[in-house]
Design an enzyme around this catalytic site. Structure first.
Site, PDB file in Angstrom:
ATOM      1  CD  GLU B  64      -2.549  -1.226   2.673  1.00 19.87           C
ATOM      2  OE1 GLU B  64      -3.694  -1.690   2.679  1.00 19.87           O
ATOM      3  OE2 GLU B  64      -1.962  -0.838   3.704  1.00 19.87           O
ATOM      4  CG  ASP B 235      -4.726  -4.227   8.958  1.00 23.14           C
ATOM      5  OD1 ASP B 235      -5.013  -5.327   8.452  1.00 23.14           O
ATOM      6  OD2 ASP B 235      -3.590  -3.934   9.330  1.00 23.14           O
TER       7      ASP B 235
END
Lengths: 347, 347
Positions: B64, B235
């Site tokens: 990410e 998450d």
């Protein structure tokens, strides 16, 4: 498999080492290697995650992240674009990039990309022109003689057989710098005093200017039948270089339409204006140049896969050389669950 | 203003220097400094560009990029999440980050963020609990005793006054490691053999596990009235830790709803399930805890502003110290338009 302690160190190619690497490999060879990697990666287009870059705009410029992945490697580039920087003695564009292993998520290369972006942009332009420029093209107009210009000239010489470049910049000092830098390169250099003059007899017209505003570097009358236009400088919303009439006379070739429609020359056109994707041309699915009267236009904005291709080329080239440093960038406790213990024991 | 040659060098905080910095400042002080910076940045919430992180998913993990900007500084973090890494002797999460000057686009800090992410995640959890946990909370259940666990315990001690932690992990070796690491920290440590046992008498329950799948670390019966739940481990899409019934009994607090709805525990709920934004609580616009029976849940996923806050804290802390190296990451020709000349002369 590398041991964790090897993976904890990330090979880093500094600016200094990038320059050494370029001289070691040879500039034109390196550009050609990058162009080959881009072509190979465009030929496996569907293997890549593709997304328009993630841009953060301000009054004075833009900062962008350009990620992509082929499922085995992940790459991204950080790049800024600040036209006003030049006046402050700074680069308009600076960049760095990273490759990582998709299986582990661990970075495997960190590299400066200010120089590398110049190389890959030139490589991409010349690669597109190899497929699109008219047969026997030998003369290129180079309009905009800033930081990217010499790399473009050398790439077109190496990959397309261009032997003459006709330079023009609104600042004669930039043209003089470009001409001086190209001495001894094997190119015949003609310095011109207008964009119009630069285009005389040119088979290829490259525009590479940096104003962040709608500009008209090329007007319709400068573009004759059969020319290939390599439009580099229009690469963000509000920044274009070509008169709209030229776009309507041209067949327009792009890297990745969703990004080019936001950032390229074609932002001036309707959302459904037809464009041709370069990977289809490279793969032979679409014919690029269909006649010697056709005006072909590469509306270049720069796409993440090109940076990926450039980074993997660098990764291959530095292997077994001293052109990198190992960077202590990843925490590597003996027990991966014991980050705290590693910190504690370091005391 | 810095001269270009200063700007061409980017201060880099290696893992080794980050560890030195933490010991120099003191772990709990550093976590507290980061929490203060996060709180200050959340209080100027509207100043930030906010976007869900840009994720590249594969079968085995995710990579990410998390960018944000307050208009003066731009920051981003690279972070991976690979649960299977632990079994291979690698970190589940590694990260690095960058700050840049929005005016010039030039990077001003590159830092390891594996350790720093552990610190900022702990800081954010404790900061949320400072606003949400029941009055006089002194005992925390710590479920999941991996790389993040000790940092959580130290943060809750420093910021919330927790004095007792009750540890549980499906792997007793992880609990033993955590307990050993917390010796001498001032915390009373109780090692438990079930999640149920860990929650007995706990005012705060922290879950921090790493499976990339829908898991149920906490079931409804373990959560009594008045408890604050700090849910860290859920998450990413498909990764949650709490039974849905707990969510329905709780008031749910989040960092940035568009991201949490994709990645957090609330992905199990309807898209319009009410959530409370923590910046509204910090600013006093919304009351966090309204009764001693209320179950408060911080559905933590980690947001780019927290990394920004952590990076600017590091930038402040290294100033005038030796805890960084200058990295030759930006090309810096004397004439910014003469990148080619710089390369040419380096030969």
């Amino acid at each position: 498999m590398l041991s964790p302690s090897d993976k904890a160190l990330v090979p880093f190619v500094s600016v200094d080492n990038m320059m050494r690497l370029v001289h070691h490999v040879g500039l034109e060879t390196m550009i050609t290697r990058i162009a080959d990697a881009i072509e190979a990666d465009f030929l496996r287009w569907d293997a890549f995650d593709k997304t328009p870059r993630v841009a953060s705009h301000s009054d004075v410029g833009v900062i962008e992240l350009m990620p992509t992945s082929d499922g085995e490697m992940y790459g991204f580039k950080y790049v800024n674009g600040h036209p006003k920087n030049t006046a402050e003695g700074l680069q308009t564009v600076t960049a760095f990039g990273l490759l990582a292993d998709v299986q582990s998520g661990y970075p495997v290369l960190l590299s400066e990309m200010t120089l590398l972006t110049a190389l890959r942009t030139a490589a991409m332009s010349a690669l597109a022109a190899k497929h699109l420029a008219p047969e026997g093209a030998r003369t290129m107009a180079m309009i905009g003689n800033g930081a990217q210009s010499e790399f473009q000239c050398r790439a077109f010489k190496a990959i397309c057989g261009v032997d003459t470049v006709r330079l023009y910049d609104i600042d004669p000092a930039a043209t003089a710098k470009c001409a001086r830098n190209l001495e001894g390169s094997g190119l015949t250099v003609v310095s011109c005093t207008s964009a119009q003059e630069a285009t005389v007899g040119a088979d290829i017209i490259t525009t590479c200017t940096a104003d962040k505003q709608y500009a008209t570097i090329l007007t319709d009358n400068m573009v004759g039948a059969g020319v290939h236009i390599n439009a580099i400088g229009g690469d963000c919303p509000g920044k274009t270089e070509l008169h709209k009439d030229i776009l309507h006379r041209s067949d327009i070739f792009v890297e990745y339409p969703p990004q080019t429609r936001i950032e390229g020359e074609i932002q001036a056109l309707a959302d459904d204006h037809p464009v041709i994707e370069l990977h289809d041309v490279f793969a032979g699915r679409v014919t690029g140049r269909t006649s010697d009267k056709q005006i072909t236009l590469f509306d270049s904005v720069g796409f993440a896969i090109e940076d990926f291709s450039a980074l993997r080329t660098v990764k291959t080239l530095i292997d077994g050389t001293a052109f990198y440093d190992d960077l202590d960038m990843l925490a590597d406790p003996d027990d991966p669950r014991d980050l705290y213990g590693m910190l504690h024991r370091a005391k």
